[in-house]
Design a protein around this motif. Structure first.
Motif, PDB file in Angstrom:
ATOM      1  N   PHE A   1     -25.932  47.684   5.658  1.00  0.00           N
ATOM      2  CA  PHE A   1     -27.310  47.947   5.226  1.00  0.00           C
ATOM      3  C   PHE A   1     -27.296  48.168   3.718  1.00  0.00           C
ATOM      4  N   ARG A   2     -27.288  47.063   2.979  1.00  0.00           N
ATOM      5  CA  ARG A   2     -27.205  47.183   1.529  1.00  0.00           C
ATOM      6  C   ARG A   2     -28.484  46.785   0.820  1.00  0.00           C
TER       7      ARG A   2
ATOM      8  N   ASP B   1     -39.716  59.414   7.854  1.00  0.00           N
ATOM      9  CA  ASP B   1     -38.951  59.648   6.627  1.00  0.00           C
ATOM     10  C   ASP B   1     -37.498  59.986   6.934  1.00  0.00           C
ATOM     11  N   ILE B   2     -37.270  60.751   7.998  1.00  0.00           N
ATOM     12  CA  ILE B   2     -35.902  61.119   8.376  1.00  0.00           C
ATOM     13  C   ILE B   2     -35.106  59.873   8.763  1.00  0.00           C
ATOM     14  N   ILE B   3     -35.704  59.009   9.574  1.00  0.00           N
ATOM     15  CA  ILE B   3     -34.996  57.796   9.991  1.00  0.00           C
ATOM     16  C   ILE B   3     -34.758  56.881   8.793  1.00  0.00           C
ATOM     17  N   PHE B   4     -35.745  56.780   7.926  1.00  0.00           N
ATOM     18  CA  PHE B   4     -35.573  55.946   6.737  1.00  0.00           C
ATOM     19  C   PHE B   4     -34.409  56.465   5.896  1.00  0.00           C
TER      20      PHE B   4
ATOM     21  N   GLU C   1     -31.158  54.275   4.558  1.00  0.00           N
ATOM     22  CA  GLU C   1     -31.101  53.814   3.173  1.00  0.00           C
ATOM     23  C   GLU C   1     -29.769  54.130   2.497  1.00  0.00           C
ATOM     24  N   HIS C   2     -28.971  55.042   3.049  1.00  0.00           N
ATOM     25  CA  HIS C   2     -27.654  55.335   2.500  1.00  0.00           C
ATOM     26  C   HIS C   2     -26.597  54.606   3.333  1.00  0.00           C
ATOM     27  N   PRO C   3     -25.713  53.840   2.726  1.00  0.00           N
ATOM     28  CA  PRO C   3     -24.787  52.985   3.492  1.00  0.00           C
ATOM     29  C   PRO C   3     -23.904  53.743   4.476  1.00  0.00           C
ATOM     30  N   ASP C   4     -23.476  54.971   4.110  1.00  0.00           N
ATOM     31  CA  ASP C   4     -22.532  55.676   4.983  1.00  0.00           C
ATOM     32  C   ASP C   4     -23.183  56.770   5.819  1.00  0.00           C
TER      33      ASP C   4
ATOM     34  N   GLU D   1     -37.521  47.520   9.538  1.00  0.00           N
ATOM     35  CA  GLU D   1     -38.766  47.990  10.146  1.00  0.00           C
ATOM     36  C   GLU D   1     -38.571  48.335  11.622  1.00  0.00           C
ATOM     37  N   ARG D   2     -37.868  47.466  12.335  1.00  0.00           N
ATOM     38  CA  ARG D   2     -37.671  47.721  13.767  1.00  0.00           C
ATOM     39  C   ARG D   2     -36.707  48.888  13.978  1.00  0.00           C
TER      40      ARG D   2
END
Length: 466
Positions: A47-48, A203-206, A210-213, A255-256
């Motif tokens: 997820f980059r 926001d928590i899931i995002f 958003e952080h790779p690790d 998004e999913r």
């Protein structure tokens, strides 16, 4: 026996790792197959990249294809009127869906409905109070609107981005605690009949994505922590972590994945309407008590429709279908295959995995690879074959930076995974077998030491203190 051998007898009766026979080249104008049909366990990445600016239209598949994890079909429903006490037999039998009215499933709106304008107040006169100022949202909500497209998988699965942290502290423990507090607040809101807040959960899931690790670190916390409180909120946060790893392995779009994570965090919200004396009862439940427990998916659907209406029907269906199974032996409706919400299929598998990897009164918890083996041996028909393959890749390994105990009683942290040998990673030793701290950076590749192996995953609180 290798774990991958356990699923060789799939729908095609072939070994998933066996290379197919070469095929003649196809004409240039022939339409390529969808990416999900060409799924291979080796084709996973990281997820980059940020979410795409434009969302593709939902992809529709012909009904003849092999169980494509398509969104389900459930009769449309306006808000229900109260709770219907419908008796259920102890046996798992098919039941009709709750009658909320309506002839069919309505189309989702293209955008969120606009809030009603304030009466008798011109827009120019509206001034927010000083204490109500909040930081602006950095993006639009991913929970409203049409279903995100199912094609174009993102680069989501590489473990190479895990940075060197302190020897014992997991940097994402505060995020995990934030998620637990959010779920607790959601249950309190339902209990007090106040409005649910989905934006904080989104926001928590995002932040998890958003952080790779972040996801690997949260996974290490989920499988390593020995929970003695039987906290429902803690279990739901674990479910969300496992569900996101499975969705990432399926190469779902951001998004999913956000929708999947929010649904997993709230999927047992219907338990709020189950009487407390049943929820907290120790020992075996009576048949009528079990029937009441099995109503919680229906209660979850009602909560979502009452709070958010038709734009969030997808979320209500995820809660309503969480105990349905691929072979039709689930409840409350006994749905089959494509009739089940694809979010619910993933959450259902994560639910079983979470239960096996944590202690229960009648048994001890299993290590991740043992839990995967148990699911494939005993519940293979209950879940989609592709989902089982992704589980082997995502949930049967020891994640980077997770704490482990070796059979020598030494404690270490997983520093590197080994392709093809997920149970024999490279481990950085932190404490020797007598509990003495190892100050230098000492690495051991378990594949080179056949007599050494991992016997347990640990939480930071179980590490010796100097």
């Amino acid at each position: 026996m290798r774990l991958s051998d356990l699923i060789k007898q799939g729908p095609e009766g072939q070994d998933p790792k066996k290379k197919p026979d070469p095929k003649p080249e196809k004409p240039a104008e022939e339409t390529p197959k969808a990416e999900e049909d060409a799924f291979r366990l080796s084709k996973v990445a990281d997820f980059r990249t940020p979410p795409p600016e434009a969302r593709p239209a939902p992809a529709r598949r012909p009904s003849g294809e092999e169980a494509p994890l398509a969104p389900p079909s459930l009769p449309g429903a306006p808000q229900p009127q109260g709770r219907a006490a419908r008796p259920r037999a102890e046996e798992e039998t098919a039941a009709p869906p709750p009658d909320f009215g309506g002839a069919g499933r309505p189309q989702r709106p293209a955008a969120a409905p606009s809030p009603p304008p304030a009466a008798a107040t011109p827009p120019a006169a509206a001034v927010p109070p000083a204490d109500a100022a909040a930081k602006p949202r950095r993006r639009g909500s991913m929970l409203m609107g049409p279903e995100p497209g199912t094609s174009g998988g993102d680069d989501l699965t590489s473990q190479a981005g895990a940075a060197q942290r302190s020897r014992l502290e997991n940097p994402y423990r505060p995020l995990r605690q934030k998620a637990i507090e959010y779920v607790t607040g959601a249950f309190q809101a339902v209990g007090k009949s106040t409005q649910l807040n989905l934006e904080d959960g989104e926001d928590i899931i995002f932040e998890c994505l958003e952080h790779p690790d972040a996801l690997e670190q949260l996974y290490a916390l989920a499988v390593g922590q020995k929970d003695t409180t039987n906290s429902l909120a803690l279990h739901l946060v674990n479910h969300a972590t496992y569900s996101l790893k499975l969705g990432r392995g399926l190469k779902w779009s951001p998004e999913r994945l956000v929708r999947l994570g929010v649904a997993a965090l709230l999927h047992d919200l219907g338990m709020c309407h189950v009487p407390q004396h049943i929820r907290h009862k120790e020992g075996k439940l009576a048949p009528e008590e079990m029937a009441e427990i099995r109503k919680h998916p229906e209660y979850g659907l009602r909560i979502m429709l009452e709070n958010f209406g038709e734009p969030f029907r997808w979320l209500g269906e995820a809660l309503y279908h969480e105990h349905e199974r691929e072979d039709g032996r689930g409840y409350p409706q006994g749905l089959l295959g494509n009739e089940i919400s694809e979010y619910a299929k993933i959450i259902g598998l994560a639910d079983v995995y979470e239960a096996l990897t944590h202690n229960r009164p009648h048994r001890k918890r299993l290590l991740p690879h043992k839990a995967v083996q148990e699911i494939i041996q005993t519940q293979k028909a209950s879940f989609h074959q592709r989902l089982l393959k992704v589980m082997l890749e995502e949930l049967s390994v020891f994640s980077l930076n997770s704490l482990v105990r070796l059979n020598s009683n030494a404690i270490g942290r997983v520093a590197q995974t080994v392709p093809g040998q997920p149970l024999r990673p490279v481990v950085q030793l932190l404490f020797d077998g007598d509990g003495n701290e190892i100050s230098d950076e000492r690495m051991i590749a378990l594949k080179e030491f056949p007599l050494l192996y991992i016997v347990d995953s640990l939480d930071e609180t179980e590490v010796p203190r100097s």
